[in-house]
Motif scaffolding. Structure first.
Motif, mmCIF file in Angstrom:
data_model
loop_
_atom_site.group_PDB
_atom_site.id
_atom_site.type_symbol
_atom_site.label_atom_id
_atom_site.label_comp_id
_atom_site.label_asym_id
_atom_site.label_seq_id
_atom_site.Cartn_x
_atom_site.Cartn_y
_atom_site.Cartn_z
ATOM 1 N N PRO A 34 0.827 -1.215 0.000
ATOM 2 C CA PRO A 34 0.000 0.000 0.000
ATOM 3 C C PRO A 34 0.863 1.268 0.000
ATOM 4 C CG PRO A 34 -0.838 -1.580 1.599
ATOM 5 C CD PRO A 34 0.468 -2.127 1.093
ATOM 6 N N ASP A 35 2.016 1.221 0.698
ATOM 7 C CA ASP A 35 2.912 2.385 0.696
ATOM 8 C C ASP A 35 3.428 2.680 -0.702
ATOM 9 O OD1 ASP A 35 2.677 2.927 3.389
ATOM 10 O OD2 ASP A 35 4.489 1.829 3.944
ATOM 11 N N LEU A 36 3.837 1.642 -1.426
ATOM 12 C CA LEU A 36 4.349 1.846 -2.773
ATOM 13 C C LEU A 36 3.251 2.394 -3.682
ATOM 14 C CD1 LEU A 36 6.556 1.754 -4.853
ATOM 15 C CD2 LEU A 36 6.143 -0.694 -5.137
ATOM 16 N N ARG A 37 2.058 1.868 -3.581
ATOM 17 C CA ARG A 37 0.945 2.389 -4.384
ATOM 18 C C ARG A 37 0.687 3.863 -4.052
ATOM 19 N NH1 ARG A 37 -1.517 -1.307 -7.463
ATOM 20 N NH2 ARG A 37 -1.385 -3.481 -6.827
ATOM 21 N N ARG A 38 0.748 4.200 -2.768
ATOM 22 C CA ARG A 38 0.534 5.587 -2.349
ATOM 23 C C ARG A 38 1.641 6.486 -2.880
ATOM 24 N NH1 ARG A 38 2.555 8.003 1.943
ATOM 25 N NH2 ARG A 38 3.032 6.044 2.999
ATOM 26 N N PHE A 39 2.907 6.025 -2.792
ATOM 27 C CA PHE A 39 4.033 6.808 -3.311
ATOM 28 C C PHE A 39 3.867 7.072 -4.803
ATOM 29 C CE2 PHE A 39 7.145 5.013 0.096
ATOM 30 C CZ PHE A 39 6.644 5.903 1.032
ATOM 31 N N LEU A 40 3.488 6.033 -5.545
ATOM 32 C CA LEU A 40 3.320 6.187 -6.993
ATOM 33 C C LEU A 40 2.181 7.157 -7.315
ATOM 34 C CD1 LEU A 40 3.869 2.482 -8.059
ATOM 35 C CD2 LEU A 40 5.391 4.407 -8.541
ATOM 36 N N ALA A 41 1.098 7.069 -6.557
ATOM 37 C CA ALA A 41 -0.029 7.984 -6.774
ATOM 38 C C ALA A 41 0.384 9.428 -6.478
ATOM 39 C CB ALA A 41 -1.211 7.579 -5.903
ATOM 40 N N GLU A 42 1.175 9.617 -5.424
ATOM 41 C CA GLU A 42 1.636 10.966 -5.090
ATOM 42 C C GLU A 42 2.562 11.516 -6.166
ATOM 43 O OE1 GLU A 42 3.268 11.053 -1.128
ATOM 44 O OE2 GLU A 42 1.443 10.225 -0.267
ATOM 45 N N ILE A 43 3.438 10.673 -6.698
ATOM 46 C CA ILE A 43 4.332 11.112 -7.773
ATOM 47 C C ILE A 43 3.519 11.535 -8.994
ATOM 48 C CG2 ILE A 43 6.006 10.307 -9.494
ATOM 49 C CD1 ILE A 43 7.326 8.699 -7.255
ATOM 50 N N LYS A 44 2.538 10.728 -9.351
ATOM 51 C CA LYS A 44 1.711 11.068 -10.512
ATOM 52 C C LYS A 44 0.962 12.378 -10.284
ATOM 53 C CE LYS A 44 0.085 6.707 -10.871
ATOM 54 N NZ LYS A 44 -0.800 5.630 -11.356
ATOM 55 N N LYS A 97 10.119 12.444 -3.091
ATOM 56 C CA LYS A 97 9.136 11.366 -3.213
ATOM 57 C C LYS A 97 9.628 10.303 -4.195
ATOM 58 C CE LYS A 97 6.046 11.135 -1.248
ATOM 59 N NZ LYS A 97 5.879 10.446 0.041
ATOM 60 N N ILE A 98 10.303 10.717 -5.257
ATOM 61 C CA ILE A 98 10.861 9.749 -6.212
ATOM 62 C C ILE A 98 11.915 8.889 -5.534
ATOM 63 C CG2 ILE A 98 12.315 9.537 -8.276
ATOM 64 C CD1 ILE A 98 10.708 11.888 -9.449
ATOM 65 N N ALA A 99 12.754 9.498 -4.713
ATOM 66 C CA ALA A 99 13.783 8.737 -3.997
ATOM 67 C C ALA A 99 13.145 7.707 -3.069
ATOM 68 C CB ALA A 99 14.686 9.683 -3.208
ATOM 69 N N GLU A 100 12.111 8.101 -2.334
ATOM 70 C CA GLU A 100 11.404 7.163 -1.448
ATOM 71 C C GLU A 100 10.785 6.024 -2.247
ATOM 72 O OE1 GLU A 100 8.594 8.823 1.423
ATOM 73 O OE2 GLU A 100 9.611 10.749 1.187
ATOM 74 N N THR A 101 10.185 6.378 -3.368
ATOM 75 C CA THR A 101 9.519 5.376 -4.196
ATOM 76 C C THR A 101 10.526 4.388 -4.766
ATOM 77 O OG1 THR A 101 7.787 6.954 -4.739
ATOM 78 C CG2 THR A 101 8.007 5.037 -6.191
ATOM 79 N N CYS A 102 11.651 4.894 -5.249
ATOM 80 C CA CYS A 102 12.685 4.007 -5.791
ATOM 81 C C CYS A 102 13.176 3.038 -4.727
ATOM 82 C CB CYS A 102 13.839 4.822 -6.363
ATOM 83 S SG CYS A 102 13.419 5.681 -7.881
ATOM 84 N N GLN A 103 13.328 3.505 -3.500
ATOM 85 C CA GLN A 103 13.742 2.632 -2.409
ATOM 86 C C GLN A 103 12.695 1.553 -2.162
ATOM 87 O OE1 GLN A 103 16.680 2.498 -0.932
ATOM 88 N NE2 GLN A 103 16.017 0.763 0.283
#
Length: 115
Positions: A34-44, A97-103
């Motif tokens: 769910p965190d990864l999905r949230r990160f991706l949604a925030e990036i978009k 946010k991109i750095a967090e998502t990549c991690q």
């Protein structure tokens, strides 16, 4: 040539998404946290906002070049300053946010590889 193709081109229904309720055996729905999905949604969302700001800056600059009224020109300059400040602020937030998502993607891939 199959019955579903015409002139070698697949019919549109062949590209239709599969049943949403069915899980693909190689990629279960819970493989993405769910965190990864949230990160991706925030990036978009942030990327869309950056695009909006860039469009507004471009449009305002075009108006500024053509503007003959000094009051309207001053207003456009204020708007451009506001858009630029927002662009800079959102740009910095997007990088973080991109750095967090990549991690998170890295962790997800590692978990999948070791499963």
């Amino acid at each position: 040539m199959s019955a579903s193709t015409e002139n070698g081109v697949p019919a549109l229904h062949e590209f239709a998404p599969h049943d949403e309720g069915a899980e693909h055996p190689a990629a279960p729905r819970d493989a993405i946290s769910p965190d990864l999905r949230r990160f991706l949604a925030e990036i978009k969302g942030q990327a869309q906002f950056l695009l909006y700001l860039a469009d507004q800056i471009e449009e305002s600059l075009d108006h500024l070049v053509q503007e003959g009224d000094p009051c309207q020109g001053a207003f456009l300059c204020r708007m451009l300053g506001m858009y630029s400040a927002q662009l800079e602020t959102k740009h910095q937030g997007l990088g973080e946010k991109i750095a967090e998502t990549c991690q998170e993607v890295y962790v997800t891939v590692r978990e999948h590889e070791h499963a």
